[in-house]
Structures are given as C-alpha cells and as structure tokens.
Design a protein around this motif. Sequence first.
Motif, PDB file in Angstrom:
ATOM      1  N   ALA A  27       0.841  -1.213   0.000  1.00  0.00           N
ATOM      2  CA  ALA A  27       0.000   0.000   0.000  1.00  0.00           C
ATOM      3  C   ALA A  27       0.869   1.253   0.000  1.00  0.00           C
ATOM      4  N   GLN A  28       1.880   1.260   0.877  1.00  0.00           N
ATOM      5  CA  GLN A  28       2.738   2.452   0.958  1.00  0.00           C
ATOM      6  C   GLN A  28       3.465   2.692  -0.354  1.00  0.00           C
ATOM      7  N   MET A  29       4.008   1.630  -0.921  1.00  0.00           N
ATOM      8  CA  MET A  29       4.752   1.787  -2.171  1.00  0.00           C
ATOM      9  C   MET A  29       3.820   2.227  -3.299  1.00  0.00           C
ATOM     10  N   ALA A  30       2.615   1.645  -3.336  1.00  0.00           N
ATOM     11  CA  ALA A  30       1.680   1.967  -4.422  1.00  0.00           C
ATOM     12  C   ALA A  30       1.298   3.443  -4.406  1.00  0.00           C
ATOM     13  N   TYR A  31       1.288   4.031  -3.205  1.00  0.00           N
ATOM     14  CA  TYR A  31       0.899   5.440  -3.090  1.00  0.00           C
ATOM     15  C   TYR A  31       2.095   6.384  -2.943  1.00  0.00           C
ATOM     16  N   GLY A  32       3.300   5.847  -3.127  1.00  0.00           N
ATOM     17  CA  GLY A  32       4.480   6.712  -3.140  1.00  0.00           C
ATOM     18  C   GLY A  32       4.992   7.133  -1.776  1.00  0.00           C
ATOM     19  N   PHE A  33       4.533   6.459  -0.704  1.00  0.00           N
ATOM     20  CA  PHE A  33       5.084   6.774   0.623  1.00  0.00           C
ATOM     21  C   PHE A  33       6.484   6.178   0.744  1.00  0.00           C
ATOM     22  N   SER A  34       7.330   6.869   1.477  1.00  0.00           N
ATOM     23  CA  SER A  34       8.674   6.321   1.709  1.00  0.00           C
ATOM     24  C   SER A  34       9.131   6.806   3.075  1.00  0.00           C
ATOM     25  N   ASP A  35       8.580   6.182   4.124  1.00  0.00           N
ATOM     26  CA  ASP A  35       8.918   6.638   5.473  1.00  0.00           C
ATOM     27  C   ASP A  35       9.550   5.544   6.319  1.00  0.00           C
ATOM     28  N   ASN A  36      10.017   4.479   5.675  1.00  0.00           N
ATOM     29  CA  ASN A  36      10.802   3.488   6.423  1.00  0.00           C
ATOM     30  C   ASN A  36      11.862   2.917   5.485  1.00  0.00           C
ATOM     31  N   LEU A  37      12.685   2.034   5.972  1.00  0.00           N
ATOM     32  CA  LEU A  37      13.832   1.582   5.177  1.00  0.00           C
ATOM     33  C   LEU A  37      13.397   0.914   3.867  1.00  0.00           C
ATOM     34  N   VAL A  38      12.395   0.032   3.953  1.00  0.00           N
ATOM     35  CA  VAL A  38      12.024  -0.732   2.747  1.00  0.00           C
ATOM     36  C   VAL A  38      11.314   0.167   1.727  1.00  0.00           C
ATOM     37  N   THR A  39      10.382   0.977   2.182  1.00  0.00           N
ATOM     38  CA  THR A  39       9.680   1.840   1.217  1.00  0.00           C
ATOM     39  C   THR A  39      10.641   2.888   0.640  1.00  0.00           C
ATOM     40  N   ASN A  40      11.637   3.287   1.425  1.00  0.00           N
ATOM     41  CA  ASN A  40      12.657   4.198   0.891  1.00  0.00           C
ATOM     42  C   ASN A  40      13.550   3.510  -0.124  1.00  0.00           C
ATOM     43  N   MET A  41      13.900   2.253   0.130  1.00  0.00           N
ATOM     44  CA  MET A  41      14.724   1.522  -0.851  1.00  0.00           C
ATOM     45  C   MET A  41      13.983   1.458  -2.178  1.00  0.00           C
ATOM     46  N   PHE A  42      12.691   1.163  -2.111  1.00  0.00           N
ATOM     47  CA  PHE A  42      11.899   1.063  -3.348  1.00  0.00           C
ATOM     48  C   PHE A  42      11.806   2.429  -4.045  1.00  0.00           C
ATOM     49  N   ALA A  43      11.518   3.470  -3.274  1.00  0.00           N
ATOM     50  CA  ALA A  43      11.348   4.798  -3.884  1.00  0.00           C
ATOM     51  C   ALA A  43      12.666   5.302  -4.473  1.00  0.00           C
ATOM     52  N   GLN A  44      13.744   5.149  -3.711  1.00  0.00           N
ATOM     53  CA  GLN A  44      15.034   5.657  -4.206  1.00  0.00           C
ATOM     54  C   GLN A  44      15.532   4.826  -5.382  1.00  0.00           C
ATOM     55  N   ALA A  45      15.258   3.524  -5.355  1.00  0.00           N
ATOM     56  CA  ALA A  45      15.636   2.685  -6.505  1.00  0.00           C
ATOM     57  C   ALA A  45      14.932   3.211  -7.755  1.00  0.00           C
ATOM     58  N   GLY A  46      13.643   3.494  -7.646  1.00  0.00           N
ATOM     59  CA  GLY A  46      12.894   4.014  -8.798  1.00  0.00           C
ATOM     60  C   GLY A  46      13.494   5.321  -9.296  1.00  0.00           C
ATOM     61  N   LYS A  47      13.863   6.183  -8.348  1.00  0.00           N
ATOM     62  CA  LYS A  47      14.420   7.488  -8.735  1.00  0.00           C
ATOM     63  C   LYS A  47      15.809   7.346  -9.357  1.00  0.00           C
TER      64      LYS A  47
END
Length: 176
Positions: free
Chosen positions: A93-113
Amino acid sequence: MTNKQRIAWCITGSGHYLKESIEIINSIENVDLFLSQAGEEVLKWYDYDLDKFKSKGIKIFKDVTASSAPVSLLYDGIYNLIVVSPATSNTVAQMAYGFSDNLVTNMFAQAGKCKIHSIIFACDTEPTVITQAPKKLVTLYPRGIELENYEKLKKFEFADVVNNIDSLHEALKKWI
Ligand SMILES: Cc1cc2nc3c(=O)[nH]c(=O)nc-3n(C[C@H](O)[C@H](O)[C@H](O)COP(=O)(O)O)c2cc1C
C-alpha cells in the motif's frame, strides 16, 4: 550485472512466503538484507537467526534511522536490483501510493528514482490466501483495498510485481 554488484533484498513483516523467500536468499550470492522493523520481528517469530546470514557474508541493514541512511548505497552503484519479498499489504500500500517513510519503502522509492529495477513479491493478491502463521496455517480473505493496491503497484515503471513463487523465480532469472 557486474561481478561486484549486489542484490538488495528487502524483507517485510510477512509470514506468508517468508520461508520461500529465505530459501532463495540462501541459494544465491551477492545479496544483502534490508529489514523493515516488522520484518526483523517476524524473522524472530519464525525462528530465523540473523547471525546465520551474517556468517555467509550477507550484510544486514535494519531500520534504525529516521532518514533510512542505507539508501545512500543505491547512489554508489553497489546494488543493481531491489527485491521486496515477501511484501506485506502495508508495504504494498505504501509503495503503491508513493510513501517512503521506512527503510524498505525508501529503498523502493530511491531505486525508482535511480532507475534501478525492483521485483516485488506481493502476498495478498487473491480473494483467499492460505498463510503460514508461526504455529499453524490460517485462511485469510484479502480485502478489496489490498487487491486494488496490488493492481496499482503493477503499473509502476522499473518494477516487476509478482504474486507467486514461480513468477518470482522467473523474474529473478535474468539477474542471478
Ligand atoms: C507472525 C506475524 C505474521 C504476519 N504475517 C503477515 C502477512 O503474511 N502479511 C501481511 O500483510 N502482514 C503480516 N503481518 C503483519 C505485519 O507484520 C504488519 O502489518 C506490519 O506493520 C508490517 O510492517 P512492514 O510492512 O513495514 O513490514 C504479520 C504479523 C505477525 C506478527
């Protein structure tokens, strides 16, 4: 992938498909682990010992900084693939909506960027799932919102979103 590049494998707090994910981690080289706080807890619930991974040369990054400091490793070309497996409903859910407030969701968001590819093994993708609780199998009925978030995440660029172990193996094939 060059010989030196590694896979950043993120584990979230899911018992579902945890065993299968660990089996793959143990069968590949050049992998490091990035744990959500719940991922770290759930590994203990299912009796996995982090020292065993460390003894194989696997580095373990825990979610202990507010800024998710280990994401800076993505800027240094150390990792060329991010795997999130298993991925909880929460993380999907967090990744699908672009949240990045913990280590895993940040890894996903920064990888995309950074245009680094990701593979996500989402677990709540069918109306009924049979899941492994610490001591027994349990039947769960993912809600519409979980299925919607899975569909939403599938539309992301630089990401393969899979929902079964065969598809995970297939997606990994070209990277390992
Ligand atoms: C033993 C145990 C097993 C769990 N298994 C799952 C699971 O299979 N799927 C899921 O979405 N959440 C599961 N949870 C709940 C998540 O750990 C919880 O939602 C947590 O907040 C997820 O955080 P994370 O996405 O940052 O890892 C489990 C919790 C426990 C205690």
